[in-house]
Write a protein that holds these residues in place. Structure first.
Motif, PDB file in Angstrom:
ATOM      1  N   GLU A  99       3.799  -0.738   1.062  1.00 19.35           N
ATOM      2  CA  GLU A  99       2.569  -1.201   1.707  1.00 19.35           C
ATOM      3  C   GLU A  99       2.181  -0.326   2.886  1.00 19.35           C
ATOM      4  OE1 GLU A  99       4.787  -3.065   0.435  1.00 19.35           O
ATOM      5  OE2 GLU A  99       3.939  -4.866  -0.481  1.00 19.35           O
ATOM      6  N   TRP A 103       1.187   3.411  -0.329  1.00 21.33           N
ATOM      7  CA  TRP A 103      -0.104   2.861  -0.724  1.00 21.33           C
ATOM      8  C   TRP A 103      -1.242   3.231   0.232  1.00 21.33           C
ATOM      9  CZ3 TRP A 103       1.270  -2.773  -2.681  1.00 21.33           C
ATOM     10  CH2 TRP A 103       1.718  -2.675  -4.009  1.00 21.33           C
ATOM     11  N   VAL A 104      -0.917   3.862   1.352  1.00 25.90           N
ATOM     12  CA  VAL A 104      -1.992   4.167   2.297  1.00 25.90           C
ATOM     13  C   VAL A 104      -2.180   5.664   2.481  1.00 25.90           C
ATOM     14  CG1 VAL A 104      -1.964   1.978   3.520  1.00 25.90           C
ATOM     15  CG2 VAL A 104      -0.389   3.776   4.235  1.00 25.90           C
ATOM     16  N   LEU A 118      10.664   6.444   9.190  1.00 28.35           N
ATOM     17  CA  LEU A 118      10.916   4.995   9.153  1.00 28.35           C
ATOM     18  C   LEU A 118      12.366   4.713   8.785  1.00 28.35           C
ATOM     19  CD1 LEU A 118       7.702   3.506   7.429  1.00 28.35           C
ATOM     20  CD2 LEU A 118       8.191   3.788   9.863  1.00 28.35           C
ATOM     21  N   MET A 647      10.914   7.982  16.494  1.00 25.87           N
ATOM     22  CA  MET A 647      10.262   9.065  17.230  1.00 25.87           C
ATOM     23  C   MET A 647      10.967  10.404  17.038  1.00 25.87           C
ATOM     24  SD  MET A 647       7.476   8.149  18.654  1.00 25.87           S
ATOM     25  CE  MET A 647       7.048   7.067  17.325  1.00 25.87           C
TER      26      MET A 647
ATOM     27  N   LYS B   6       2.654  11.822  17.253  1.00 24.77           N
ATOM     28  CA  LYS B   6       3.536  10.720  16.847  1.00 24.77           C
ATOM     29  C   LYS B   6       3.058   9.476  17.569  1.00 24.77           C
ATOM     30  CE  LYS B   6       7.778  13.348  16.336  1.00 24.77           C
ATOM     31  NZ  LYS B   6       9.040  13.661  17.006  1.00 24.77           N
ATOM     32  N   ILE B   7       2.763   8.462  16.789  1.00 23.30           N
ATOM     33  CA  ILE B   7       2.256   7.234  17.405  1.00 23.30           C
ATOM     34  C   ILE B   7       3.211   6.096  17.081  1.00 23.30           C
ATOM     35  CG2 ILE B   7       0.341   5.589  17.468  1.00 23.30           C
ATOM     36  CD1 ILE B   7      -1.482   7.922  16.699  1.00 23.30           C
ATOM     37  N   LEU B   8       3.622   5.381  18.104  1.00 24.43           N
ATOM     38  CA  LEU B   8       4.492   4.242  17.868  1.00 24.43           C
ATOM     39  C   LEU B   8       3.648   2.972  17.822  1.00 24.43           C
ATOM     40  CD1 LEU B   8       7.675   3.480  17.824  1.00 24.43           C
ATOM     41  CD2 LEU B   8       6.966   2.219  19.855  1.00 24.43           C
ATOM     42  N   ALA B  20      -1.352  -5.107   8.140  1.00 19.55           N
ATOM     43  CA  ALA B  20      -1.022  -3.734   7.731  1.00 19.55           C
ATOM     44  C   ALA B  20      -0.595  -3.727   6.261  1.00 19.55           C
ATOM     45  CB  ALA B  20       0.083  -3.176   8.622  1.00 19.55           C
ATOM     46  N   ASP B  21       0.167  -4.741   5.874  1.00 22.50           N
ATOM     47  CA  ASP B  21       0.550  -4.854   4.461  1.00 22.50           C
ATOM     48  C   ASP B  21      -0.686  -4.996   3.581  1.00 22.50           C
ATOM     49  OD1 ASP B  21       3.225  -4.597   4.873  1.00 22.50           O
ATOM     50  OD2 ASP B  21       3.767  -6.649   4.322  1.00 22.50           O
ATOM     51  N   GLY B  24      -2.341  -1.906   2.795  1.00 26.46           N
ATOM     52  CA  GLY B  24      -1.645  -1.222   1.704  1.00 26.46           C
ATOM     53  C   GLY B  24      -1.975  -1.823   0.352  1.00 26.46           C
ATOM     54  N   THR B  25      -1.926  -3.142   0.274  1.00 28.31           N
ATOM     55  CA  THR B  25      -2.195  -3.811  -1.001  1.00 28.31           C
ATOM     56  C   THR B  25      -3.589  -3.464  -1.504  1.00 28.31           C
ATOM     57  OG1 THR B  25      -0.928  -5.599  -0.025  1.00 28.31           O
ATOM     58  CG2 THR B  25      -1.915  -6.040  -2.143  1.00 28.31           C
ATOM     59  N   ARG B  27      -5.035  -0.687  -0.812  1.00 27.05           N
ATOM     60  CA  ARG B  27      -5.058   0.786  -0.925  1.00 27.05           C
ATOM     61  C   ARG B  27      -6.066   1.458   0.001  1.00 27.05           C
ATOM     62  NH1 ARG B  27      -2.011  -1.528  -4.211  1.00 27.05           N
ATOM     63  NH2 ARG B  27      -1.232  -0.571  -6.135  1.00 27.05           N
ATOM     64  N   LEU B  28      -6.078   1.002   1.272  1.00 28.93           N
ATOM     65  CA  LEU B  28      -6.935   1.668   2.243  1.00 28.93           C
ATOM     66  C   LEU B  28      -6.159   2.833   2.828  1.00 28.93           C
ATOM     67  CD1 LEU B  28      -8.193  -1.560   4.053  1.00 28.93           C
ATOM     68  CD2 LEU B  28      -9.416  -0.210   2.357  1.00 28.93           C
ATOM     69  N   GLU B  29      -6.750   3.981   2.886  1.00 32.36           N
ATOM     70  CA  GLU B  29      -6.029   5.128   3.434  1.00 32.36           C
ATOM     71  C   GLU B  29      -6.228   5.240   4.921  1.00 32.36           C
ATOM     72  OE1 GLU B  29      -5.570   8.923   1.786  1.00 32.36           O
ATOM     73  OE2 GLU B  29      -6.279   8.274  -0.193  1.00 32.36           O
ATOM     74  N   TYR B  30      -5.165   5.631   5.620  1.00 29.26           N
ATOM     75  CA  TYR B  30      -5.287   5.948   7.045  1.00 29.26           C
ATOM     76  C   TYR B  30      -4.228   6.999   7.382  1.00 29.26           C
ATOM     77  CZ  TYR B  30      -1.623   2.287   7.420  1.00 29.26           C
ATOM     78  OH  TYR B  30      -0.507   1.537   7.262  1.00 29.26           O
ATOM     79  N   GLN B  32      -1.053   9.151   8.681  1.00 26.47           N
ATOM     80  CA  GLN B  32       0.361   8.765   8.601  1.00 26.47           C
ATOM     81  C   GLN B  32       1.116   9.000   9.901  1.00 26.47           C
ATOM     82  OE1 GLN B  32       1.681   7.254   5.573  1.00 26.47           O
ATOM     83  NE2 GLN B  32      -0.525   6.993   5.749  1.00 26.47           N
ATOM     84  N   LEU B  34       1.330   7.019  12.426  1.00 32.48           N
ATOM     85  CA  LEU B  34       1.819   5.781  13.039  1.00 32.48           C
ATOM     86  C   LEU B  34       3.148   5.353  12.414  1.00 32.48           C
ATOM     87  CD1 LEU B  34       0.871   3.222  14.834  1.00 32.48           C
ATOM     88  CD2 LEU B  34       0.336   2.228  12.610  1.00 32.48           C
ATOM     89  N   ARG B  35       4.101   4.969  13.254  1.00 30.54           N
ATOM     90  CA  ARG B  35       5.354   4.364  12.773  1.00 30.54           C
ATOM     91  C   ARG B  35       5.478   2.991  13.411  1.00 30.54           C
ATOM     92  NH1 ARG B  35       4.928   9.004  11.480  1.00 30.54           N
ATOM     93  NH2 ARG B  35       6.393  10.736  11.414  1.00 30.54           N
ATOM     94  N   VAL B  36       5.587   1.972  12.590  1.00 31.99           N
ATOM     95  CA  VAL B  36       5.514   0.606  13.114  1.00 31.99           C
ATOM     96  C   VAL B  36       6.890  -0.042  13.248  1.00 31.99           C
ATOM     97  CG1 VAL B  36       4.696  -1.734  12.608  1.00 31.99           C
ATOM     98  CG2 VAL B  36       3.196   0.213  12.226  1.00 31.99           C
TER      99      VAL B  36
END
Ligand SMILES: Cc1cc2nc3c(=O)[nH]c(=O)nc-3n(C[C@H](O)[C@H](O)[C@H](O)COP(=O)(O)OP(=O)(O)OC[C@H]3O[C@@H](n4cnc5c(N)ncnc54)[C@H](O)[C@@H]3O)c2cc1C
Ligand code: SF4
Ligand code: SF4
Ligand code: SF4
Ligand code: FES
Lengths: 649, 138
Positions: A99, A103-104, A118, A647, B6-8, B20-21, B24-25, B27-30, B32, B34-36
């Protein structure tokens, strides 16, 4: 030193298409403490799960990282694998590379790079995880169902028949909901009352059901297994314990109010039952139309009531109910079409909305089932306008799903009850249910005129008073047309109840864009919500017909049963605790906790947390000035380590 | 090579992480970048997490929670909101451009908002360039 196993899932091509999964597994093998790293087509399948279980044994793994879909999908699945392999289930970490990665993006370089970051974060976090013990609590065996339309009625009966005690809470003075307003139901045209009233009666008779009408929820405390709910019962000014439903009072009452049940088409008494088959059959007094409440004189009902049931001093009362699970079935409203001034609803008496027309057809309705208009005439030409406010980006984007079908039902009933010409103005004919296309074909054969084009405007005829003109573009011929009619029926969007967001707040639910309650998962958990123990059924989730509503109600009943059938259940172990050695006794935690879980222990001079009340939000941990609070599973060290890992790449 | 920041991200489980899920479901692109990190509630976020993120080399930090009033824990994010406002002040005081820190309320049904925010924030951080003020070089 921990021994970590990393399991990378391809999810068929869902992940593998934009993340190089075997490279990711090889990368994992280079990370600290990782003992095995593998990739596999479908990690959640039986062979995938067995692979993890075997590796736990073979490599004596003590931390598992599954790099796959969202934890909201399969965290529970993989936790069970750990538990079955003798490993504490909280030693699992899920990395969401579907997800939130594959998928993005379309770019396999970017996808792989992000997945690595990740995964690295997860390894850092996993090394610091601690085993936790789930709490076991007693479960209250009763269920509360809120809203007594067909959804709530069905769910309540289903549960009550399994022997469970059910509280059925209804805002109106009668149960039944919208279905009780209809005369006939599509596509079979069976009589609504004939199938619904026996069920309404069963609610009244069932020894396991407590029916609470004129009631609304005012407060919700507790959590799954142990909800503590306060219900406000509106003053009815009639003691239903004494009333024997003779209805002598309603005959004598001089007060006049607008009949909500008849959609405002007629007046009713101030002391009334909404319709003859109402359940309960006992009346209520509407303060706003009661002569005594307005003028201080009258009390005729009190004089005729032999049971001495009238009680003008009655107050709203509060009822406290405990339940293990809750089903919400609060249904829908029709969109208010007045703001769509182009259709003239509220301006031209000949324009009706769909529910008003349902009441005109109903033999217990304001016209005794005859189709006569507000001015008493029988219409000679009628236009039914589909999709008013539905499928309309400026109003409700959704399709209301049942309007095509009930508009066809109207056409049939108009043909049966009048000699009028009937026009259907539609955009697309949506007839996707069982028996629907057949029903459509049947109506086509009934000399109904179909115009493929959305009604654009309703205007007063310049030539004949009381005649209306419907304007539209016929998209088949490409021509603009003007059709003169006597009566216009709007089929408006089904929208969430006006108070749906308040209800969502009370029960901690999310709502979708329109305000319908959000399900936990659109496909795999359509009746559950993000709040454990709260289920949804019927149109409060999204527009649907009666068969789908009933199916959902049965499903929600079964879901609620899975909770209340057990006397004990496990709760997440992710609560907070205080380390007494560091606590500085500031009592910040005591002040901020939304659940009153922390308390100050005077004798020890430090705060403590009552685990039974803690829901694990972590708020207290972040306000504690001396870092004395450990938010289990989300400790400062765990979160900071994960960040460090993220990071690094 | 162009600058890839790098974005946290720190997102609450019930609203923003689920939103955010949904992105994804559907299928919207943005981007990469960002790390969540998932936490149960935005109220779990200690200001020190934000400072630490910048020390670790984050070029931007995005916090996501439920809309005020919709927090899964009733009042959690009302505390978070105030605390994060103070955090922003301290960051400014310490010389971090305010544009590097953002708090957004994104519900579970707002997948598109999530994707939009990430796209827009990433562009903004790219314009600001690398963050070296707080970064501790390893
Ligand atoms: C004009 C029209 C005609 C239709 N005709 C057909 C048909 O012929 N065939 C068919 O299959 N479907 C038909 N439908 C669809 C049908 O109405 C729904 O599928 C069905 O009524 C949904 O039932 P429900 O119980 O979910 O909601 P509702 O019928 O809306 O019932 C909800 C109940 O909850 C109560 N409530 C609401 N809020 C609260 C609260 N906060 N606290 C307590 N109680 C509350 C309400 O008072 C109500 O009693 C039609 C719809 C319309 C608009
Ligand atoms: S007259 Fe009295 S007993 Fe009869 S319906 Fe009215 S309130 Fe009930
Ligand atoms: S906030 Fe921390 S220091 Fe203050 S009383 Fe609670 S546990 Fe003790
Ligand atoms: S974690 Fe949340 S619910 Fe638990 S004690 Fe702390 S503030 Fe209260
Ligand atoms: S749970 Fe989302 S902000 Fe509290």
């Amino acid at each position: 030193m921990s021994r970590i196993g990393v399991f990378v899932c391809h999810c068929g091509l869902n992940i593998a298409k934009t993340v190089r999964v075997s490279e990711l597994a090889q990368f994992a093998a280079t990370l600290p403490d990782v003992v095995v790293a593998k990739d596999y087509k479908f990690m959640c399948s039986t062979p995938g799960q067995e692979m993890i279980a075997n590796d736990i044994k073979q490599h004596k793994l003590d931390r598992i990282i599954v790099t796959a879909c969202s934890p909201l999908m399969h965290e529970q699945t993989f936790r069970k694998v750990l538990a079955a392999s003798g490993l504490n289930q909280y030693l699992l970490t899920i990395v969401n590379i579907r997800e939130q990665v594959s998928w993005v993006t379309h770019d396999i370089e970017e996808g792989t790079a992000k997945a690595k970051a990740l995964l690295n974060g997860a390894v850092y976090r996993a090394r610091l995880l601690a085993p936790l013990t789930s709490r076991v609590i007693d479960v209250n065996p009763d269920v509360m169902v809120i809203g007594a339309g067909i959804a709530g009625i069905q769910a309540a009966l289903e549960l009550a028949n399994t022997g469970k005690k059910v509280y059925l809470v209804e805002k109106n003075s009668t149960i039944g909901g919208h279905m009780a307003q209809f005369d006939k139901t599509f596509p079979t045209l069976d009589c609504s009352a004939c199938i619904l009233t026996p069920k309404m009666d069963s609610i009244l008779q069932h020894k396991n059901i407590t029916m609470l009408t004129s009631c609304e929820v005012s407060e919700v405390k507790g959590f799954v297994g142990n909800f503590d709910i306060t219900i406000r019962q509106k003053a009815r000014y009639v003691d239903h314990g004494k009333c024997n439903a003779c209805l002598a009072c309603t005959e004598k009452c001089p007060g006049k109010g607008v009949s909500e049940w008849d959609e405002g088409l007629v007046k009713r008494k101030a002391i009334y039952i909404p319709f003859p088959q109402a359940v309960p059959q006992k009346p209520v007094i509407d303060r706003d139309s009661c002569t005594f409440f307005k003028k201080g004189k009258c009390r005729l009902c009190e004089k005729v009531c032999e049971q001495k049931a009238i009680d003008f001093d009655q107050q709203d009362t509060f009822i406290q109910v405990k339940a293990g699970a809750v089903i919400l079935a609060t249904g829908y409203d029709l969109m208010d079409t007045k703001p769509l001034i182009q259709y003239g609803y509220g301006k031209y008496p000949g324009v009706y909305n769909a529910l008003e027309v349902e009441r005109l057809f109903n033999s217990a309705g304001p016209t005794g089932g005859k189709v006569t208009m507000r001015d008493g005439r029988e219409p000679q030409a009628i236009a039914v306008l589909h999709c008013i406010g539905s499928r309309d980006k400026n109003n409700s984007e959704h399709c209301s799903r049942v309007c095509c079908m009930y508009s066809l039902k109207f056409a049939h009933l108009f043909k049966e009850k009048t000699s009028a010409d009937v026009y259907q103005f539609y955009i697309d004919m949506r007839a996707a249910g069982k028996g629907y296309e057949e029903f459509y074909n049947r109506i086509i054969g009934e000399d109904v005129k179909f115009i493929r084009g959305k009604g654009a405007r309703v205007a007063q005829s310049p030539d004949e008073e009381g005649r209306l003109i419907v304007e539209a573009e016929d998209t088949i011929t490409g021509k603009f047309i003007k059709v003169p009619v006597d009566m216009v029926v709007l089929s408006p969007a089904m929208v969430p109840r006006a108070d749906s967001r308040d209800i969502a707040r009370l029960f901690n639910l999310s709502t979708d864009k329109q305000g319908f309650f959000m399900e936990r998962h659109p496909k795999l958990a359509p009746l559950s919500t993000m709040s454990e123990g709260i289920f949804i059924a019927g149109v409060c989730q999204s527009p649907k017909d009666i068969p789908d509503t009933v199916a959902q109600a049965n499903g929600a009943a079964a879901e609620a049963l899975t909770i209340v059938v057990k006397d004990k259940m496990e709760l997440e172990a992710t609560t907070a605790m205080v380390n007494p050695a560091s606590c500085c006794a500031c009592q910040n935690c005591v002040r901020v906790c939304p659940y009153g879980a922390p308390f100050f222990n005077e004798s020890k001079g430090v705060s403590e947390i009552n685990e039974a009340l803690c829901k694990g939000c972590g708020l207290c941990a972040s306000v504690c000035p001396s870092s004395a609070i450990i938010a289990r599973h989300f400790t400062n060290d765990q979160v900071l380590a994960e960040m460090e890992g993220l990071m690094e790449f | 090579m162009s600058f890839e920041p790098k974005i946290l991200g720190i997102a609450c489980n019930w609203c923003t992480y689920t939103g955010a899920d949904l992105a994804g479901t559907t299928r919207l692109e943005y981007p990469q970048n960002l790390r969540v990190v998932r936490v149960m509630c935005s109220s779990r976020i200690n200001p020190s997490f934000i400072f630490r993120a910048f020390q670790l080399g984050a070029d931007g930090v995005l916090v996501g929670g439920c809309h005020p009033g919709d927090c899964h824990y009733n009042t959690g994010n009302l505390y978070a909101r105030r605390r994060l406002a103070v955090t922003r002040k301290i960051l400014e005081f310490a010389g971090i451009e305010p544009g590097r820190f953002r708090v957004e309320w994104i519900s579970a049904s707002e997948g598109n908002k999530f994707a939009e925010v990430v796209t827009e924030f990433t562009r903004q951080i790219k314009n600001l360039g690398p963050q070296n003020k707080f970064k501790i070089s390893q």
